[in-house]
Scaffold this motif. Structure first.
Motif, mmCIF file in Angstrom:
data_model
loop_
_atom_site.group_PDB
_atom_site.id
_atom_site.type_symbol
_atom_site.label_atom_id
_atom_site.label_comp_id
_atom_site.label_asym_id
_atom_site.label_seq_id
_atom_site.Cartn_x
_atom_site.Cartn_y
_atom_site.Cartn_z
ATOM 1 N N PHE A 54 -53.359 -29.294 -9.050
ATOM 2 C CA PHE A 54 -53.768 -30.640 -8.701
ATOM 3 C C PHE A 54 -53.388 -30.968 -7.410
ATOM 4 C CE2 PHE A 54 -55.247 -32.807 -12.731
ATOM 5 C CZ PHE A 54 -55.370 -31.652 -13.370
ATOM 6 N N SER A 55 -52.192 -30.745 -6.843
ATOM 7 C CA SER A 55 -52.006 -30.948 -5.533
ATOM 8 C C SER A 55 -52.782 -30.412 -4.312
ATOM 9 C CB SER A 55 -50.264 -30.877 -5.286
ATOM 10 O OG SER A 55 -49.967 -29.693 -5.020
ATOM 11 N N THR A 56 -53.063 -29.208 -4.451
ATOM 12 C CA THR A 56 -53.673 -28.436 -3.426
ATOM 13 C C THR A 56 -55.103 -28.623 -3.771
ATOM 14 O OG1 THR A 56 -53.897 -26.469 -4.823
ATOM 15 C CG2 THR A 56 -51.908 -26.513 -3.278
ATOM 16 N N ALA A 57 -55.711 -29.250 -4.547
ATOM 17 C CA ALA A 57 -57.120 -29.604 -4.714
ATOM 18 C C ALA A 57 -57.331 -31.110 -4.751
ATOM 19 C CB ALA A 57 -57.948 -29.018 -6.169
ATOM 20 N N ARG A 58 -56.922 -31.814 -3.601
ATOM 21 C CA ARG A 58 -56.940 -33.213 -3.718
ATOM 22 C C ARG A 58 -57.825 -33.781 -2.919
ATOM 23 N NH1 ARG A 58 -51.740 -33.606 -1.804
ATOM 24 N NH2 ARG A 58 -52.295 -33.977 0.240
ATOM 25 N N GLY A 59 -58.569 -34.580 -3.280
ATOM 26 C CA GLY A 59 -59.801 -35.430 -2.447
ATOM 27 C C GLY A 59 -59.069 -36.793 -1.960
ATOM 28 N N SER A 60 -60.003 -37.411 -1.153
ATOM 29 C CA SER A 60 -59.358 -38.634 -0.637
ATOM 30 C C SER A 60 -60.287 -39.666 -1.244
ATOM 31 C CB SER A 60 -59.746 -39.023 0.712
ATOM 32 O OG SER A 60 -61.043 -38.527 1.284
ATOM 33 N N THR A 61 -61.493 -39.586 -1.979
ATOM 34 C CA THR A 61 -62.213 -40.503 -2.620
ATOM 35 C C THR A 61 -62.536 -39.997 -4.201
ATOM 36 O OG1 THR A 61 -63.488 -40.774 -0.548
ATOM 37 C CG2 THR A 61 -64.484 -41.669 -2.610
ATOM 38 N N PRO A 86 -67.673 -32.489 3.567
ATOM 39 C CA PRO A 86 -66.518 -32.650 2.516
ATOM 40 C C PRO A 86 -66.583 -31.313 1.721
ATOM 41 C CG PRO A 86 -68.738 -33.724 1.964
ATOM 42 C CD PRO A 86 -68.928 -33.022 3.448
ATOM 43 N N THR A 87 -65.519 -31.353 0.922
ATOM 44 C CA THR A 87 -65.234 -30.564 -0.259
ATOM 45 C C THR A 87 -64.870 -31.135 -1.443
ATOM 46 O OG1 THR A 87 -63.737 -28.936 1.147
ATOM 47 C CG2 THR A 87 -63.351 -28.896 -1.307
ATOM 48 N N TYR A 88 -65.718 -30.846 -2.422
ATOM 49 C CA TYR A 88 -65.573 -31.445 -3.760
ATOM 50 C C TYR A 88 -64.915 -30.764 -4.930
ATOM 51 C CZ TYR A 88 -69.915 -33.753 -1.714
ATOM 52 O OH TYR A 88 -70.767 -34.174 -0.800
ATOM 53 N N HIS A 89 -63.906 -31.411 -5.480
ATOM 54 C CA HIS A 89 -62.988 -31.140 -6.600
ATOM 55 C C HIS A 89 -63.442 -31.602 -7.821
ATOM 56 C CE1 HIS A 89 -60.680 -29.157 -3.344
ATOM 57 N NE2 HIS A 89 -60.421 -30.391 -2.689
ATOM 58 N N VAL A 90 -63.434 -30.680 -8.851
ATOM 59 C CA VAL A 90 -63.677 -31.223 -10.171
ATOM 60 C C VAL A 90 -62.442 -30.779 -10.977
ATOM 61 C CG1 VAL A 90 -65.132 -31.312 -12.090
ATOM 62 C CG2 VAL A 90 -66.113 -31.528 -10.028
ATOM 63 N N LYS A 91 -61.670 -31.642 -11.580
ATOM 64 C CA LYS A 91 -60.475 -30.974 -12.377
ATOM 65 C C LYS A 91 -60.874 -31.181 -13.734
ATOM 66 C CE LYS A 91 -57.601 -32.238 -8.558
ATOM 67 N NZ LYS A 91 -56.684 -32.989 -8.205
ATOM 68 N N ILE A 92 -60.795 -30.304 -14.806
ATOM 69 C CA ILE A 92 -61.117 -30.497 -16.180
ATOM 70 C C ILE A 92 -59.821 -29.809 -16.820
ATOM 71 C CG2 ILE A 92 -62.518 -29.710 -18.000
ATOM 72 C CD1 ILE A 92 -64.667 -29.360 -15.992
ATOM 73 N N ALA A 93 -59.343 -30.713 -17.901
ATOM 74 C CA ALA A 93 -58.390 -30.367 -18.916
ATOM 75 C C ALA A 93 -59.031 -30.156 -20.256
ATOM 76 C CB ALA A 93 -56.968 -31.188 -18.794
ATOM 77 N N ALA A 116 -68.487 -21.250 -5.532
ATOM 78 C CA ALA A 116 -67.374 -22.260 -5.772
ATOM 79 C C ALA A 116 -66.199 -21.647 -6.085
ATOM 80 C CB ALA A 116 -67.703 -23.504 -6.598
ATOM 81 N N GLY A 117 -64.815 -22.062 -5.626
ATOM 82 C CA GLY A 117 -63.728 -21.573 -5.972
ATOM 83 C C GLY A 117 -63.576 -22.191 -7.415
ATOM 84 N N LEU A 118 -62.642 -21.328 -8.113
ATOM 85 C CA LEU A 118 -62.635 -21.578 -9.535
ATOM 86 C C LEU A 118 -61.013 -21.215 -9.846
ATOM 87 C CD1 LEU A 118 -63.236 -23.270 -12.205
ATOM 88 C CD2 LEU A 118 -64.215 -20.998 -13.028
ATOM 89 N N GLN A 119 -60.268 -22.114 -10.199
ATOM 90 C CA GLN A 119 -58.828 -21.957 -10.660
ATOM 91 C C GLN A 119 -58.555 -22.085 -12.009
ATOM 92 O OE1 GLN A 119 -55.981 -23.566 -7.980
ATOM 93 N NE2 GLN A 119 -56.614 -22.535 -6.270
ATOM 94 N N THR A 120 -58.139 -21.297 -12.800
ATOM 95 C CA THR A 120 -57.788 -21.724 -14.201
ATOM 96 C C THR A 120 -56.452 -21.466 -14.536
ATOM 97 O OG1 THR A 120 -58.490 -19.563 -14.965
ATOM 98 C CG2 THR A 120 -60.212 -21.625 -15.221
ATOM 99 N N VAL A 160 -56.641 -25.567 -18.044
ATOM 100 C CA VAL A 160 -56.941 -26.389 -16.966
ATOM 101 C C VAL A 160 -58.011 -25.633 -16.072
ATOM 102 C CG1 VAL A 160 -56.027 -27.703 -15.029
ATOM 103 C CG2 VAL A 160 -54.878 -27.872 -17.119
ATOM 104 N N ALA A 161 -58.798 -26.199 -15.589
ATOM 105 C CA ALA A 161 -59.804 -25.552 -14.394
ATOM 106 C C ALA A 161 -60.073 -26.628 -13.378
ATOM 107 C CB ALA A 161 -61.071 -25.253 -15.190
ATOM 108 N N VAL A 162 -60.055 -26.084 -12.244
ATOM 109 C CA VAL A 162 -60.305 -26.792 -10.822
ATOM 110 C C VAL A 162 -61.133 -25.995 -10.195
ATOM 111 C CG1 VAL A 162 -59.129 -27.632 -8.728
ATOM 112 C CG2 VAL A 162 -57.752 -27.483 -10.755
ATOM 113 N N LEU A 163 -62.599 -26.692 -10.116
ATOM 114 C CA LEU A 163 -63.461 -26.242 -9.247
ATOM 115 C C LEU A 163 -63.536 -26.899 -7.899
ATOM 116 C CD1 LEU A 163 -66.425 -24.792 -9.496
ATOM 117 C CD2 LEU A 163 -67.489 -26.860 -10.038
ATOM 118 N N SER A 164 -63.801 -26.123 -6.997
ATOM 119 C CA SER A 164 -63.662 -26.555 -5.625
ATOM 120 C C SER A 164 -65.096 -26.019 -4.995
ATOM 121 C CB SER A 164 -62.507 -26.281 -4.951
ATOM 122 O OG SER A 164 -61.391 -26.668 -5.465
#
Length: 167
Positions: A54-61, A86-93, A116-120, A160-164
């Motif tokens: 979550f800390s490495t996929a942080r948006g400002s808005t 911009p980079t878009y981040h979507v975090k899903i649990a 897109a990058g995907l971290q799970t 948990v998945a983080v799409l960037s």
């Protein structure tokens, strides 16, 4: 953590406690990291890796999200870094026990990369990391798609998945 981000206009800061544990002597769990007497035994917990993701996929808005389903077992938050590229981040649990298939579309994301990058991060409901035996780690990958058609991927149970998506 998703609730903290979704309500970041109200939640100004957060902390994590307890921080460290001596394995075999702990009074509670989970801690953020632990160790024992062996060299190199400092070990990040599953919670540590979620915090790191979550800390490495942080948006400002924080962005509004329209979904065709209600919360539970999935919870999500979307953000962007803003600016000209911009980079878009979507975090899903996924708090459920079964895999959930998800398609994320970002209609306003004109000119973004098709890849897109995907971290799970996932593990059994009782999985833990122990010194010199780390079994739950983030897995990095990619997924192909587009802003209008979306990026389709699976979120494992207890995962948990983080799409960037970058411009």
């Amino acid at each position: 953590m998703i609730g903290l981000e979704r309500n970041s206009d109200l939640v100004k800061m957060a902390s994590y406690a307890p921080m460290f544990e001596h394995f075999g002597v702990a009074e509670w769990s989970p801690d953020l990291a632990g160790l024992d007497a062996r060299p190199g035994s400092l070990t990040g917990s599953v919670s540590y890796y979620v915090q790191k993701l979550f800390s490495t996929a942080r948006g400002s808005t924080i962005l509004p999200v329209t979904a065709d389903t209600d919360f539970n077992p999935l919870f999500w938050v979307a953000s962007s870094t803003g600016g000209n590229a911009p980079t878009y981040h979507v975090k899903i649990a996924n708090y459920g026990t079964t895999v959930q298939n998800v398609t994320v579309t970002i209609p306003a994301a004109v000119g973004v990369s098709a890849t897109a990058g995907l971290q799970t991060l996932t593990g059994a409901s009782t999985a833990s990391n122990y010194p010199l035996d780390v079994t739950v780690l983030p897995v990095e990958g990619t997924v192909s798609g587009s802003a209008s058609a979306g990026w389709t991927f699976s979120v494992p149970g207890y995962g948990v998945a983080v799409l960037s998506v970058t411009s």
